[in-house]
Design an enzyme around this catalytic site. Structure first.
Site, PDB file in Angstrom:
ATOM      1  N   ASP A 234      -3.934  -4.989   0.890  1.00  0.00           N
ATOM      2  CA  ASP A 234      -4.263  -4.386   2.175  1.00  0.00           C
ATOM      3  C   ASP A 234      -5.685  -4.832   2.516  1.00  0.00           C
ATOM      4  O   ASP A 234      -6.650  -4.342   1.936  1.00  0.00           O
ATOM      5  CB  ASP A 234      -4.168  -2.866   2.059  1.00  0.00           C
ATOM      6  CG  ASP A 234      -4.584  -2.149   3.329  1.00  0.00           C
ATOM      7  OD1 ASP A 234      -4.983  -2.820   4.304  1.00  0.00           O
ATOM      8  OD2 ASP A 234      -4.536  -0.900   3.341  1.00  0.00           O
TER       9      ASP A 234
ATOM     10  N   GLU B 232      -3.782   1.782  -3.121  1.00  0.00           N
ATOM     11  CA  GLU B 232      -4.011   3.181  -2.740  1.00  0.00           C
ATOM     12  C   GLU B 232      -3.188   4.124  -3.623  1.00  0.00           C
ATOM     13  O   GLU B 232      -2.414   4.950  -3.138  1.00  0.00           O
ATOM     14  CB  GLU B 232      -3.750   3.410  -1.247  1.00  0.00           C
ATOM     15  CG  GLU B 232      -4.634   4.483  -0.690  1.00  0.00           C
ATOM     16  CD  GLU B 232      -4.628   4.597   0.826  1.00  0.00           C
ATOM     17  OE1 GLU B 232      -5.214   5.578   1.314  1.00  0.00           O
ATOM     18  OE2 GLU B 232      -4.072   3.731   1.523  1.00  0.00           O
TER      19      GLU B 232
ATOM     20  N   ASP C 182      -1.477  -6.163   5.867  1.00  0.00           N
ATOM     21  CA  ASP C 182      -1.049  -6.335   4.474  1.00  0.00           C
ATOM     22  C   ASP C 182      -0.601  -7.782   4.311  1.00  0.00           C
ATOM     23  O   ASP C 182       0.362  -8.222   4.952  1.00  0.00           O
ATOM     24  CB  ASP C 182       0.092  -5.382   4.157  1.00  0.00           C
ATOM     25  CG  ASP C 182      -0.319  -3.936   4.376  1.00  0.00           C
ATOM     26  OD1 ASP C 182      -0.906  -3.354   3.456  1.00  0.00           O
ATOM     27  OD2 ASP C 182      -0.079  -3.406   5.490  1.00  0.00           O
TER      28      ASP C 182
ATOM     29  N   ASP D  32       2.755   4.686   5.221  1.00  0.00           N
ATOM     30  CA  ASP D  32       2.545   4.152   6.570  1.00  0.00           C
ATOM     31  C   ASP D  32       2.468   2.630   6.567  1.00  0.00           C
ATOM     32  O   ASP D  32       2.337   2.012   7.623  1.00  0.00           O
ATOM     33  CB  ASP D  32       1.315   4.759   7.247  1.00  0.00           C
ATOM     34  CG  ASP D  32       0.078   4.793   6.370  1.00  0.00           C
ATOM     35  OD1 ASP D  32       0.157   4.423   5.183  1.00  0.00           O
ATOM     36  OD2 ASP D  32      -0.990   5.188   6.874  1.00  0.00           O
ATOM     37  N   HIS D  33       2.570   2.006   5.383  1.00  0.00           N
ATOM     38  CA  HIS D  33       2.610   0.555   5.241  1.00  0.00           C
ATOM     39  C   HIS D  33       4.005   0.122   4.791  1.00  0.00           C
ATOM     40  O   HIS D  33       4.661   0.834   4.017  1.00  0.00           O
ATOM     41  CB  HIS D  33       1.620   0.076   4.174  1.00  0.00           C
ATOM     42  CG  HIS D  33       0.193   0.342   4.496  1.00  0.00           C
ATOM     43  ND1 HIS D  33      -0.698  -0.652   4.860  1.00  0.00           N
ATOM     44  CD2 HIS D  33      -0.532   1.498   4.463  1.00  0.00           C
ATOM     45  CE1 HIS D  33      -1.889  -0.126   5.049  1.00  0.00           C
ATOM     46  NE2 HIS D  33      -1.820   1.176   4.815  1.00  0.00           N
TER      47      HIS D  33
ATOM     48  N   ASN E 161      -7.130  -4.535   5.487  1.00  0.00           N
ATOM     49  CA  ASN E 161      -7.737  -3.689   6.514  1.00  0.00           C
ATOM     50  C   ASN E 161      -8.430  -4.499   7.601  1.00  0.00           C
ATOM     51  O   ASN E 161      -9.517  -4.160   8.073  1.00  0.00           O
ATOM     52  CB  ASN E 161      -8.701  -2.677   5.877  1.00  0.00           C
ATOM     53  CG  ASN E 161      -7.999  -1.366   5.549  1.00  0.00           C
ATOM     54  OD1 ASN E 161      -7.132  -0.918   6.295  1.00  0.00           O
ATOM     55  ND2 ASN E 161      -8.357  -0.763   4.431  1.00  0.00           N
TER      56      ASN E 161
ATOM     57  N   ASN F 226       0.877  -1.167   0.000  1.00  0.00           N
ATOM     58  CA  ASN F 226       0.000   0.000   0.000  1.00  0.00           C
ATOM     59  C   ASN F 226       0.917   1.220   0.000  1.00  0.00           C
ATOM     60  O   ASN F 226       1.533   1.549   1.015  1.00  0.00           O
ATOM     61  CB  ASN F 226      -0.928  -0.002   1.212  1.00  0.00           C
ATOM     62  CG  ASN F 226      -1.859   1.200   1.219  1.00  0.00           C
ATOM     63  OD1 ASN F 226      -1.487   2.297   0.835  1.00  0.00           O
ATOM     64  ND2 ASN F 226      -3.094   0.993   1.673  1.00  0.00           N
TER      65      ASN F 226
END
Length: 259
Positions: free
Chosen positions: A145, A34, A216, A248-249, A147, A7
């Site tokens: 991802d 993303e 992930d 942030d991933h 989530n 991501n």
């Protein structure tokens, strides 16, 4: 054969970071999520110069997924059937003898938000899609991802967060349906008791305190899993590189034997 999921949290903002990682890690197939850009903005030329073909499914400002591959891929599916209103979140392609799907599951926001039941419906549609279109005997990787934290070990604070978003029985039961169909969580198969994360909030020093989540994932059918030699969460690429700000991933990488 090295496969990966990442991501990127905005491809325009992090193209240089992605190219840096591609040079260093040399993956063969990558699912990227993303993108936050439309198809016409996708940097095909820059990625082609780096040695990668790309299939993308973009969306303005939000969502967006792509598959990067060293050899040209053949498009199988663009978008999750019946879930188009939730945006550009799924893309499948055939790369060699591998069926590779990248996904960006809806976040859901919080359990009281209207997006939460829509997230569950999206996960139901994902399982429906694989049950209808594929066979578990095929060589398939589902990367992205998700989530959600598949289990307690995948959260930095399961005791406090259990029942909140990413940690609900409703989300986990949908994930288990994918496993019951025939997928395996590759990282957990190789590291059944280790706690490692792939996402950390930008705020409050979460990365440095290792307050993260493993959301992930690389899922593989038995035929694909049998070829996996190694898997790692590339935590080093959650750090700045040459002044560039990381997503942030962290990327997740797996090495597969060629058939």
């Amino acid at each position: 054969m090295r496969i990966a999921t990442w991501n990127i949290n905005g491809l325009q903002a992090r193209l240089g970071f992605l190219l840096h990682w591609l040079r260093q890690r040399q993956p063969d197939v990558v699912g990227v999520q993303e993108l936050k850009l439309v198809d016409d903005q996708f940097p095909h030329a820059e990625l082609r110069a780096a040695g990668y073909h790309a299939i993308c499914y973009g969306q303005k400002g939000w969502n967006g997924v792509a598959i990067l591959s060293r050899e040209p891929a053949r498009l199988e599916q663009r978008g999750l059937p019946g879930q188009e209103e939730f945006g550009a979140r799924l893309l499948s392609a055939e790369v060699g003898d591998l069926s590779f799907t990248t996904l960006y599951c809806p976040n859901g926001k919080h359990v009281g938000h209207p997006d939460f039941p829509r997230k569950l419906a999206w996960l139901d549609a994902l399982a429906d899609h694989f049950e209808a279109r594929y066979r578990a005997e095929q060589t398939i990787v589902l990367a992205g991802d998700f989530n959600l934290c598949p289990g307690a070990l995948d959260s930095y604070d399961e005791a406090r967060l259990q029942g909140s978003i990413f940690h609900t029985d409703d989300e986990r039961s949908r994930f288990k349906r994918l496993l019951q169909w025939g997928f395996r969580d590759v990282f957990r198969e190789k590291f059944p008791t280790e706690q490692r994360f792939s996402w950390w909030d930008y705020r409050a020093g979460a990365f440095h305190m290792n307050r993260g989540l493993r959301i992930d994932l690389l899922l593989a059918t038995s035929a694909a899993l049998a070829r996996v030699r190694a898997i790692e969460i590339d935590r080093d690429y959650r750090k700045k590189k040459d002044g560039m700000i990381a997503s942030d991933h962290a990327p997740v990488l797996a090495d597969l034997e060629h058939t």
